[in-house]
Design a protein around this motif. Sequence first.
Motif, PDB file in Angstrom:
ATOM      1  N   LEU A 197       5.897   8.370  20.755  1.00  0.00           N
ATOM      2  CA  LEU A 197       4.485   8.025  20.687  1.00  0.00           C
ATOM      3  C   LEU A 197       3.653   9.121  21.334  1.00  0.00           C
ATOM      4  O   LEU A 197       4.009   9.642  22.395  1.00  0.00           O
ATOM      5  CB  LEU A 197       4.225   6.695  21.408  1.00  0.00           C
ATOM      6  CG  LEU A 197       4.737   5.422  20.714  1.00  0.00           C
ATOM      7  CD1 LEU A 197       4.526   4.223  21.628  1.00  0.00           C
ATOM      8  CD2 LEU A 197       4.026   5.212  19.382  1.00  0.00           C
ATOM      9  N   HIS A 198       2.558   9.487  20.667  1.00  0.00           N
ATOM     10  CA  HIS A 198       1.625  10.451  21.245  1.00  0.00           C
ATOM     11  C   HIS A 198       0.282  10.297  20.542  1.00  0.00           C
ATOM     12  O   HIS A 198       0.223  10.207  19.310  1.00  0.00           O
ATOM     13  CB  HIS A 198       2.136  11.884  21.108  1.00  0.00           C
ATOM     14  CG  HIS A 198       1.455  12.839  22.030  1.00  0.00           C
ATOM     15  ND1 HIS A 198       0.163  13.272  21.851  1.00  0.00           N
ATOM     16  CD2 HIS A 198       1.884  13.437  23.178  1.00  0.00           C
ATOM     17  CE1 HIS A 198      -0.178  14.087  22.825  1.00  0.00           C
ATOM     18  NE2 HIS A 198       0.846  14.204  23.647  1.00  0.00           N
ATOM     19  N   ASP A 199      -0.797  10.282  21.315  1.00  0.00           N
ATOM     20  CA  ASP A 199      -2.127  10.043  20.747  1.00  0.00           C
ATOM     21  C   ASP A 199      -2.539  11.132  19.746  1.00  0.00           C
ATOM     22  O   ASP A 199      -3.255  10.849  18.775  1.00  0.00           O
ATOM     23  CB  ASP A 199      -3.173   9.961  21.860  1.00  0.00           C
ATOM     24  CG  ASP A 199      -3.040   8.678  22.676  1.00  0.00           C
ATOM     25  OD1 ASP A 199      -2.394   7.732  22.190  1.00  0.00           O
ATOM     26  OD2 ASP A 199      -3.589   8.632  23.794  1.00  0.00           O
ATOM     27  N   ASN A 200      -2.111  12.378  19.982  1.00  0.00           N
ATOM     28  CA  ASN A 200      -2.548  13.461  19.095  1.00  0.00           C
ATOM     29  C   ASN A 200      -2.118  13.230  17.644  1.00  0.00           C
ATOM     30  O   ASN A 200      -2.846  13.543  16.706  1.00  0.00           O
ATOM     31  CB  ASN A 200      -1.985  14.796  19.577  1.00  0.00           C
ATOM     32  CG  ASN A 200      -2.719  15.329  20.780  1.00  0.00           C
ATOM     33  OD1 ASN A 200      -3.695  14.736  21.229  1.00  0.00           O
ATOM     34  ND2 ASN A 200      -2.253  16.440  21.328  1.00  0.00           N
ATOM     35  N   ILE A 201      -0.909  12.683  17.471  1.00  0.00           N
ATOM     36  CA  ILE A 201      -0.405  12.426  16.122  1.00  0.00           C
ATOM     37  C   ILE A 201      -1.288  11.406  15.416  1.00  0.00           C
ATOM     38  O   ILE A 201      -1.690  11.589  14.262  1.00  0.00           O
ATOM     39  CB  ILE A 201       1.055  11.945  16.169  1.00  0.00           C
ATOM     40  CG1 ILE A 201       1.953  13.009  16.807  1.00  0.00           C
ATOM     41  CG2 ILE A 201       1.553  11.584  14.772  1.00  0.00           C
ATOM     42  CD1 ILE A 201       3.363  12.530  17.085  1.00  0.00           C
ATOM     43  N   VAL A 202      -1.620  10.321  16.130  1.00  0.00           N
ATOM     44  CA  VAL A 202      -2.437   9.263  15.544  1.00  0.00           C
ATOM     45  C   VAL A 202      -3.864   9.745  15.314  1.00  0.00           C
ATOM     46  O   VAL A 202      -4.481   9.455  14.285  1.00  0.00           O
ATOM     47  CB  VAL A 202      -2.419   8.013  16.450  1.00  0.00           C
ATOM     48  CG1 VAL A 202      -3.264   6.898  15.842  1.00  0.00           C
ATOM     49  CG2 VAL A 202      -0.995   7.529  16.660  1.00  0.00           C
ATOM     50  N   LEU A 255       3.345  20.487  25.993  1.00  0.00           N
ATOM     51  CA  LEU A 255       4.426  19.775  25.312  1.00  0.00           C
ATOM     52  C   LEU A 255       4.657  20.385  23.935  1.00  0.00           C
ATOM     53  O   LEU A 255       3.718  20.716  23.228  1.00  0.00           O
ATOM     54  CB  LEU A 255       4.049  18.294  25.155  1.00  0.00           C
ATOM     55  CG  LEU A 255       5.035  17.385  24.411  1.00  0.00           C
ATOM     56  CD1 LEU A 255       6.316  17.216  25.225  1.00  0.00           C
ATOM     57  CD2 LEU A 255       4.396  16.024  24.138  1.00  0.00           C
ATOM     58  N   ASN A 256       5.934  20.512  23.569  1.00  0.00           N
ATOM     59  CA  ASN A 256       6.299  20.927  22.216  1.00  0.00           C
ATOM     60  C   ASN A 256       7.568  20.173  21.844  1.00  0.00           C
ATOM     61  O   ASN A 256       8.672  20.578  22.209  1.00  0.00           O
ATOM     62  CB  ASN A 256       6.515  22.440  22.147  1.00  0.00           C
ATOM     63  CG  ASN A 256       6.818  22.903  20.737  1.00  0.00           C
ATOM     64  OD1 ASN A 256       6.710  22.136  19.787  1.00  0.00           O
ATOM     65  ND2 ASN A 256       7.200  24.157  20.588  1.00  0.00           N
ATOM     66  N   THR A 257       7.390  19.063  21.129  1.00  0.00           N
ATOM     67  CA  THR A 257       8.534  18.233  20.781  1.00  0.00           C
ATOM     68  C   THR A 257       8.307  17.644  19.390  1.00  0.00           C
ATOM     69  O   THR A 257       7.335  17.976  18.720  1.00  0.00           O
ATOM     70  CB  THR A 257       8.749  17.120  21.824  1.00  0.00           C
ATOM     71  OG1 THR A 257       9.949  16.409  21.527  1.00  0.00           O
ATOM     72  CG2 THR A 257       7.588  16.146  21.846  1.00  0.00           C
ATOM     73  N   ASN A 258       9.197  16.766  18.945  1.00  0.00           N
ATOM     74  CA  ASN A 258       9.054  16.221  17.597  1.00  0.00           C
ATOM     75  C   ASN A 258       8.181  14.975  17.598  1.00  0.00           C
ATOM     76  O   ASN A 258       7.695  14.524  18.643  1.00  0.00           O
ATOM     77  CB  ASN A 258      10.427  15.969  16.971  1.00  0.00           C
ATOM     78  CG  ASN A 258      11.207  14.911  17.714  1.00  0.00           C
ATOM     79  OD1 ASN A 258      10.715  13.823  17.959  1.00  0.00           O
ATOM     80  ND2 ASN A 258      12.452  15.221  18.083  1.00  0.00           N
ATOM     81  N   SER A 259       7.982  14.402  16.398  1.00  0.00           N
ATOM     82  CA  SER A 259       7.032  13.299  16.238  1.00  0.00           C
ATOM     83  C   SER A 259       7.682  11.927  16.350  1.00  0.00           C
ATOM     84  O   SER A 259       7.065  10.930  15.981  1.00  0.00           O
ATOM     85  CB  SER A 259       6.323  13.420  14.875  1.00  0.00           C
ATOM     86  OG  SER A 259       7.278  13.386  13.817  1.00  0.00           O
ATOM     87  N   ASN A 284       7.121  20.676   9.425  1.00  0.00           N
ATOM     88  CA  ASN A 284       6.841  21.982  10.032  1.00  0.00           C
ATOM     89  C   ASN A 284       6.798  23.128   9.037  1.00  0.00           C
ATOM     90  O   ASN A 284       6.641  24.274   9.436  1.00  0.00           O
ATOM     91  CB  ASN A 284       7.857  22.282  11.143  1.00  0.00           C
ATOM     92  CG  ASN A 284       9.248  22.558  10.596  1.00  0.00           C
ATOM     93  OD1 ASN A 284       9.490  22.411   9.407  1.00  0.00           O
ATOM     94  ND2 ASN A 284      10.155  22.961  11.461  1.00  0.00           N
ATOM     95  N   SER A 285       6.943  22.857   7.740  1.00  0.00           N
ATOM     96  CA  SER A 285       6.908  23.955   6.778  1.00  0.00           C
ATOM     97  C   SER A 285       6.654  23.419   5.381  1.00  0.00           C
ATOM     98  O   SER A 285       6.857  22.227   5.099  1.00  0.00           O
ATOM     99  CB  SER A 285       8.228  24.732   6.786  1.00  0.00           C
ATOM    100  OG  SER A 285       9.271  23.936   6.235  1.00  0.00           O
ATOM    101  N   GLY A 286       6.221  24.308   4.490  1.00  0.00           N
ATOM    102  CA  GLY A 286       6.054  23.935   3.096  1.00  0.00           C
ATOM    103  C   GLY A 286       7.367  23.539   2.455  1.00  0.00           C
ATOM    104  O   GLY A 286       7.416  22.637   1.603  1.00  0.00           O
ATOM    105  N   SER A 287       8.453  24.208   2.842  1.00  0.00           N
ATOM    106  CA  SER A 287       9.763  23.863   2.287  1.00  0.00           C
ATOM    107  C   SER A 287      10.146  22.433   2.628  1.00  0.00           C
ATOM    108  O   SER A 287      10.610  21.671   1.767  1.00  0.00           O
ATOM    109  CB  SER A 287      10.832  24.833   2.811  1.00  0.00           C
ATOM    110  OG  SER A 287      10.643  26.124   2.298  1.00  0.00           O
TER     111      SER A 287
END
Length: 214
Positions: free
Chosen positions: A85-90, A78-82, A111-114
């Motif tokens: 719900l997803h356990d990895n984020i929590v 999976l490669n999507t935005n936040s 996704n970046s320092g900017s």
Amino acid sequence: AAAAARLWAASAPRRRPLSCDSCRLFYPEDPIKIVRGQGQYLYDEQGAEYLDCINNVAHVGHCHPLVVQAAHGQNQVLNTNSRYLHDNIVDYAQRLSETLPQKLCVFYFLNSGSEANDLALRLARQYTGHWDVVVLDHAYHGHLSSLIDISPYKFRDLDGQKEWVHVAPLPDTYRGLYREDHPNPAGAYAGEVKRVVNSVQEKGRKVTASAQAL
């Protein structure tokens, strides 16, 4: 030098029509074509090894095997935005929270320092209700318009300094305003920041944030 000249002669004709002039090369007089990275080193197409003291993207070194393995595994799933719900984020937020004071345990993942700097600036302005920013001379904070405005490294070559941006001297004891022979260079540079802040307040304004990154 001869090898670099040949490299430039071969690469420049392909690059010029596809890349604007403002996308400048490092070391344009003696260009380097980097084809691989490993750990703290970069390698050119001839195999020459360079100690990388410039890039700020690969924080644990180039091509770290654990990072490569984790990225490869995640990209297969999976490669999507936040905003789902997803356990990895929590789980990641929980691990971060265990290293920080409680008052710093609400997280934004970007996704970046900017993006991070732009959001920090927006949050500061929303919270304080003020607009003015104090920055260090020569600082660079990112390529978004909001960050070019507070980056002397960039704005001096573009639209110039905005009236709400206030520049304090970079604390450099080698080439700076106060050098090694000064009895208290740290105090002197802090005094310069205080002077800048006071000048803002004398105009009936307040500082919303200070930006120090280089």
